[in-house]
Each structure stands twice: as C-alpha cells, then as structure tokens.
Design a protein around this motif. Structure first.
Motif, mmCIF file in Angstrom:
data_model
loop_
_atom_site.group_PDB
_atom_site.id
_atom_site.type_symbol
_atom_site.label_atom_id
_atom_site.label_comp_id
_atom_site.label_asym_id
_atom_site.label_seq_id
_atom_site.Cartn_x
_atom_site.Cartn_y
_atom_site.Cartn_z
ATOM 1 N N THR A 168 0.837 -1.188 0.000
ATOM 2 C CA THR A 168 0.000 0.000 0.000
ATOM 3 C C THR A 168 0.870 1.235 0.000
ATOM 4 O O THR A 168 1.460 1.582 1.003
ATOM 5 C CB THR A 168 -0.926 0.022 1.222
ATOM 6 N N PRO B 175 2.680 11.706 15.432
ATOM 7 C CA PRO B 175 1.790 11.010 14.491
ATOM 8 C C PRO B 175 0.869 9.995 15.171
ATOM 9 O O PRO B 175 -0.204 9.711 14.663
ATOM 10 C CB PRO B 175 2.761 10.300 13.537
ATOM 11 N N ASN B 176 1.295 9.499 16.319
ATOM 12 C CA ASN B 176 0.466 8.516 17.011
ATOM 13 C C ASN B 176 -0.555 9.157 17.946
ATOM 14 O O ASN B 176 -1.255 8.464 18.674
ATOM 15 C CB ASN B 176 1.353 7.546 17.789
ATOM 16 N N ALA C 254 -5.029 10.960 15.713
ATOM 17 C CA ALA C 254 -6.336 10.435 15.310
ATOM 18 C C ALA C 254 -7.510 11.147 15.994
ATOM 19 O O ALA C 254 -8.430 11.598 15.312
ATOM 20 C CB ALA C 254 -6.387 8.932 15.543
ATOM 21 N N LEU D 134 -5.170 7.529 7.502
ATOM 22 C CA LEU D 134 -3.867 7.867 8.075
ATOM 23 C C LEU D 134 -3.341 6.758 8.981
ATOM 24 O O LEU D 134 -2.181 6.746 9.328
ATOM 25 C CB LEU D 134 -3.957 9.170 8.871
ATOM 26 N N ASP D 135 -4.187 5.841 9.363
ATOM 27 C CA ASP D 135 -3.746 4.753 10.227
ATOM 28 C C ASP D 135 -3.417 3.530 9.388
ATOM 29 O O ASP D 135 -4.308 2.916 8.818
ATOM 30 C CB ASP D 135 -4.862 4.418 11.225
ATOM 31 N N PRO D 136 -2.132 3.164 9.319
ATOM 32 C CA PRO D 136 -1.746 2.027 8.479
ATOM 33 C C PRO D 136 -2.459 0.738 8.864
ATOM 34 O O PRO D 136 -2.681 -0.128 8.032
ATOM 35 C CB PRO D 136 -0.246 1.890 8.731
ATOM 36 N N ARG D 137 -2.844 0.634 10.141
ATOM 37 C CA ARG D 137 -3.490 -0.600 10.588
ATOM 38 C C ARG D 137 -4.852 -0.784 9.954
ATOM 39 O O ARG D 137 -5.328 -1.887 9.789
ATOM 40 C CB ARG D 137 -3.627 -0.601 12.110
ATOM 41 N N ARG E 201 -5.550 0.104 6.948
ATOM 42 C CA ARG E 201 -5.434 0.156 5.506
ATOM 43 C C ARG E 201 -5.403 -1.212 4.842
ATOM 44 O O ARG E 201 -5.806 -1.359 3.708
ATOM 45 C CB ARG E 201 -4.150 0.905 5.133
ATOM 46 N N SER E 202 -4.904 -2.209 5.531
ATOM 47 C CA SER E 202 -4.686 -3.487 4.846
ATOM 48 C C SER E 202 -5.980 -4.227 4.597
ATOM 49 O O SER E 202 -6.930 -4.072 5.316
ATOM 50 C CB SER E 202 -3.755 -4.353 5.680
#
Lengths: 344, 304
Positions: free
Chosen positions: B25, B216-217, B220, B298-301, B303-304
């Motif tokens: 991604t 960045p963390n 959200a 924005l959260d890679p988690r 996205r998958s």
C-alpha cells in the motif's frame, strides 16, 4: 514444556567458546555497583515519600562474544539493569564502562556515538515498532540518525539486514501490523543490528513469542553471535531459554545479584538457596522423573521496604540470625562461581 | 531430536511469509483506497471540494451582485429573477450564499487549522517534556476551558476589532486548549511506548522523537475533533457577526445571513433561514464524513 524439550536437546552440541573471564581490559560491558532507586511520590506536592530499590549494587562484566543471562522473577529489577546499562534510565549510583570507556555520566550528545556499540531488543514485538512507519524505515532509522549512509546505501543495507534476519526485502514497505509476532521480533533484531553493535541487550526478547518461534529467534541470535562476535546481555525469566543461550548466568533477587556462574556450573551445582529453589521449580518434561519439590514459602517482599540483611532471608529455609542483619557479599565460592550467601 | 534449526525454521518461515502476504500500500493509492473502503468519506470529500470550488469561482456562479440592494425585490420569494429569493434589502440570496462560502469556509478552515496546530504544539510540549512547563500550561488550559467558547471568542473579537483575520484569530484561540488536552493525553501514553525507547537507544534527539514517533500517534482523535470544530467555527462566526464583532456588514457570511433573519423572517420568508442553514449543514456533514475517513486512511493498521 515444549521449549524446554527443544532446547535441552542442544546445549551440549552448542559451540561454547572458551572465554576470557578475567575482569579488566577487553570487556564489552562492565557494570560496577549499579544502583537505581525510583522515588515514590505522593500527594499534591509530589513529595518523595519513599524509594523503590529496583537495582541495588549490581556488578558484572560481559566479554566479547559472550552471552550473560540475567534471570529473576518479575519485579526483581532485571529489566531496570538492562535499561540503566543502556543509559535509558539514569543510574542512582555505580559505574558503567562500555568498551573500556566510562559512559556513566555522559550527556545525551556525548552518549550518541556510544549508542552505536550497544543496542537493545524489546520484549513486546508489538509495542516496540512504531505502527505508522514502514518496516524498512524502522530498520534504517539508526543509520539515518547516525548519518551512516545516504538513501540508496541505506536501502541496500536494510535489504541485506532483512535477508539476514529471515525477512524478504520486498517486505520493507510493509507496516508492522502486517507482520506476525515472530517477524516483528526479527524486525526489532534487524534494527538492533543496523549499527553493527558490539553488545545487544535483549530484554526478554522471546518471552512474548510462541514456543516454536522462540526457538527460531534464539537460533537467529546465536547464529548472529557466531558471525559477528556479538555479546549479549540476555534478560529472561525462562530458565530453559537462558540455559540454552547463555555462557554465564546471573540470578537476581530483589535488586541484587545473588549468584553468578558459568551456565553449566550454575545449573549443576547451584550455590545460593534462591537459585536452588528456582531450579527446583522448573518443570521436567519427563513424567517418569519426579523430583522432590522445594517450594519457597511466601511472596517476594516489596522492593519499597526490602528486608534487612540478605534480601532472601524471609523465604530461605536455611536462614540464620546473621542473615537477618548482614547483607552477604557476592563472593567466589568456586573458580568463576560467585554467590551471595553467608552459608557458602 | 534433530537440531531445532532444521526442524522448525524452513516450515515456519513459509508460514510467516505467506501470512504477511504481498499487499503493498503506497501513499499514492490513498485516494483510490478512500473510494473503495470509505464510500461515505468519498461523498464527504466531494461535498467539501464542491464548496471549495464554489467559493473559488464565486464570480462566475453568482447571478447578481451580492451587495446590491433593491427595495423592489425586498423579501422576494424563490423563483423568477431570484433563484433562492431575496433578503429584506432585496439582495439576491443565491449570490450571497455563493460569496458567503468564501468567508464561511475561510473562517471555518483557517481558524480550525490555526487552533489545531497551536493546540498540537502546546499539547505535545506539555505532555512530552512534562515538569513545570506541563503544570503551567495545564493551568492556563483550565482557565481557558472554564470560559464558554463563545464568550472567549467575544472577548477576543471585541479587543481585536471586527475583521476577517481577527475573527479567525478570535475563533481559533478557544480551540487551542481542547486540542492541547487531547494531544497531551495521548502523548502521555505514547511517550512510554518501547518504540520511543528504541529511538532513544538509537541516539535520536528528543525533538525528533517527539515529532516523528510521538506526534503522528496522537493525531487520530484530533482529526475527529477538528472536523467537528469546523462546523462550530462557522456557527461561532455567525454569532460574532450577529453581535457586530465578526465580519462587518455588508459582506455576506452564512452565519450572519442565518442569524439576522432567523428571528424576524422565519415565518414570513423562511427561505432566508432554510438556504443558508442548508449550506452550513452540508459543509458540516461533508467535513465530518471526510474527517472520519481521513483518520482511518492515516492509520496504516486500517489500511490493509
């Protein structure tokens, strides 16, 4: 106990190099009288009302290519030892020598070049990787911080590290959550290797992993040691794992090292009553073998109010009057075998 | 028993590799991803983009001069010459809404961005470095939060004077403590994470750790807060303008169009209330949908 089975199959076939054990020049890490007291703060004014004696005068040395196992119950201060030695936590007292240099009082900036020689692997493979950064960048970050390679070289070196720890370079673009626990721990190992350190501190690096994955990660760590002459401070509570990977083992109880010896000697002839009890508590995988169980009574005392004298006297079956008053020094009881007990 | 190397490694390796899969991604595919995974987010994006375009091309879309008064068309009903009707001064409602988009969006977006950026900086410093800085900042925050947003904005606007820039400043200041508090709270937990310790062990500087690993963390919840804030900023501007402290007359903003006609004309000429209200509602609706999707993207988690 799966891992016990798997691990106990190999210790004798494992290559155990003869090691320079003499203290002094040549050691990768020397820790002398390391002490860390945390203040207990209470109330509106955050006044210090007490101290947690997390680490209380710990000394040890690690030779090049050696693995020192550090075991103890949770809360005994073994992780604090690792973090203090790394200067991630400021020591209250004592000294830390890294490759012969005193790093105890170095400032952050002065500490920086020394970070290249000493890295850490964490217990939790989930919390130790920033979820928002791709794996390749995580591993390449130490190189970037130290300005060791331009972007292209970095990419190549990270790819090589990925391959070395058993990941595909194509996975560099993936985010941490796309990996399994074992793979994440491999990423953590690759990150620790990036700076080509002389010493890696493993803070329970396998205790969060499945048993089968534990064996793999331990083998990886051992192979890397063979290739690069790495030293490890291997912090763990699993005796089977420690026995498998360590050349020497130190046993901690309530902030102090109570016994330190070569692995084989420590497991064959434990000298401290606490070590004895710990070893007796290890389950044996053979149901026909029954060993007399010696269960230590009571709980670990609070490190805020550790008992006077020998910290272990409250639970020791052999405790005498002097044990309650005088803290026994860590002294040699056999060649290379140190124990802190009045009775030895 | 064979050594565990040969026993375990090859097998499990294959499992681990296949488990990770081959999904790649990149950040470029974010928009496509938004469309696929967040159809509502896409709707939000379209709404926001349409309003931004309307604001940008206002002169082309307007049918009348939004400031031109005409006694003859006072309170004209929708239809005919005035598509959406006219206000009590005979000004074309459609044109005023089109031009009002410029002011309302500028106030809403600018004040939210300014408030969030300052708030994030304050919260990060306060939470990450702690100590007496944290103590002082938090007490100032307490004071600011004790005053209602509108009252605070009123005081700010009154002391700065009515203008577009001052309105934006006045509305952004009350946002700061809210954002700062949210960022500080997440910073307190994120700064204790092992990956922050790992960065320190690498030798990374504290400022870099704070910006690259901590901030960045913590963002959200702020994105959600910001999208909600955008709507309330538009309404706050309305109140300020109504009280003569926001955008000065005769320039149109949705908020003032709504507030100056709500009391008097809601029965006799309801279009004066309905259409500006509709514009405000649509923008808020759009930004909320977009905000939720942006947070996920924005959260890679996710996205998958």
């Amino acid at each position: 106990m799966g891992v016990d089975r798997m691990l106990s199959a190999t210790p004798d076939s494992a290559p155990t190099p003869t090691l320079p054990r003499a203290r002094g020049r040549g050691n990768v890490l020397e820790v002398e009288g390391l002490t860390k007291h945390f203040a207990v703060r209470k109330g509106l004014l955050r006044r210090a009302v007490g101290k947690v004696y997390a680490v209380d005068g710990v000394s040890f040395a690690i030779a090049p290519g050696e693995t020192l196992g550090l075991v103890g119950e949770s809360g005994c201060g073994k992780s604090t030892v690792g973090r203090t030695a790394m200067r991630l936590i400021e020591p209250t007292a004592g000294s830390i020598h890294l490759q012969g240099q005193d790093i105890t009082r170095l400032s952050r900036a002065e500490m920086r070049p020394h970070r290249r020689a000493m890295q850490i692997i964490f217990q939790d493979p989930y919390a130790s990787l920033n979820p928002r950064i791709p794996a390749g960048e995580i591993v390449g970050e130490p190189l970037r911080v130290h300005g060791l390679a331009d972007a292209r070289q970095r990419e190549e070196r990270v790819a090589a590290l990925f391959q070395r720890v058993g990941l595909r370079p194509a996975q560099m673009r993936n985010y941490p959550h796309e990996f399994s626990g074992g793979q994440r721990q491999r990423i953590g190992i690759a990150r620790a290797l990036a700076l080509d350190p002389a010493l890696i501190i493993g803070d329970e690096p396998v205790s969060a992993l499945d048993v089968s994955i534990q064996a793999q990660v331990i083998n990886l760590l051992r192979d890397l040691q063979g290739e690069r002459g790495l030293s490890y401070l291997f912090i763990a509570h699993d005796l089977a794992v420690v026995r498998h990977i360590s050349h020497r083992v130190a046993v901690m109880y309530l902030g102090r090292i109570v016994e330190l010896a070569e692995t084989r000697a420590l497991f064959a002839t434990p000298q401290h009553p606490y070590t004895e009890a710990l070893l007796a508590a290890v389950p044996v995988a053979d149901p026909r073998k029954r060993r007399p169980r010696r269960i230590i009574q009571g709980d670990v005392p609070s490190p805020i109010r550790p008992p006077p004298g020998c910290h272990f006297h409250t639970r020791c079956p052999y405790a005498e009057a002097r044990c309650r008053e005088l803290a026994p020094p860590l002294k040699q009881v056999a060649p290379g075998h140190l124990a802190a007990c009045h009775l030895r | 028993m064979a050594t565990m190397r040969t026993l375990v490694q090859p097998v499990d390796h294959a499992v681990e590799l296949s488990r990770a899969g081959a999904n790649v991604t990149g950040s470029g595919s974010a928009l496509l991803h938004l469309a696929g995974r967040h159809p509502l987010g896409l709707i939000g994006l379209v709404i926001v983009v349409v309003f931004v375009l309307v604001a940008a091309f206002a002169p082309l879309l307007a049918t009348h001069d939004p400031l031109a008064t005409n006694a003859a068309t006072s309170l004209a009903a929708p239809g005919g010459q005035h598509m959406l009707g006219a206000d009590f001064m005979g000004r074309d409602l459609w044109s005023r809404i089109i031009y009002g988009a410029r002011i309302s969006l500028a106030v809403g977006i600018a004040s939210t961005v300014v408030g969030c950026v300052i708030g994030a900086a304050v919260g990060l410093v306060s939470g990450y470095w702690g100590g007496w800085v944290d103590l002082v900042v938090q007490r100032v925050n307490d004071v600011l939060q004790a005053l209602p947003l509108l009252v605070l904005a009123l005081v700010m606007a009154a002391s700065l004077g009515p203008s577009l820039t001052n309105t934006i400043i006045a509305i952004s200041i009350p946002v700061v403590p809210h954002v700062a508090r949210v960022i500080r709270a997440s910073t307190l937990s994120v700064r204790e994470m092992p990956f922050v310790e790992a960065a320190r062990a690498e030798g990374m500087g504290e400022l870099q750790i704070a910006l690259r690993h901590v901030l960045p963390n913590t963002l959200a919840p702020v994105i959600v807060l910001a999208t909600a804030q955008l709507g309330s900023a538009i309404l706050t501007e309305a109140s300020l303008s109504f009280l003569g402290l926001g955008i000065p007359e005769p320039y149109p903003s949705w908020g003032r169009m709504l507030s100056e006609s709500a009391a008097e004309y809601v029965r006799t000429a309801p279009w004066l209330v309905i259409f500006p209200g509709l514009a405000i509602s649509l923008v808020i609706f759009g930004t909320n949908l977009l905000g939720d999707a942006v947070r996920d993207v924005l959260d890679p988690r996710e996205r998958s």
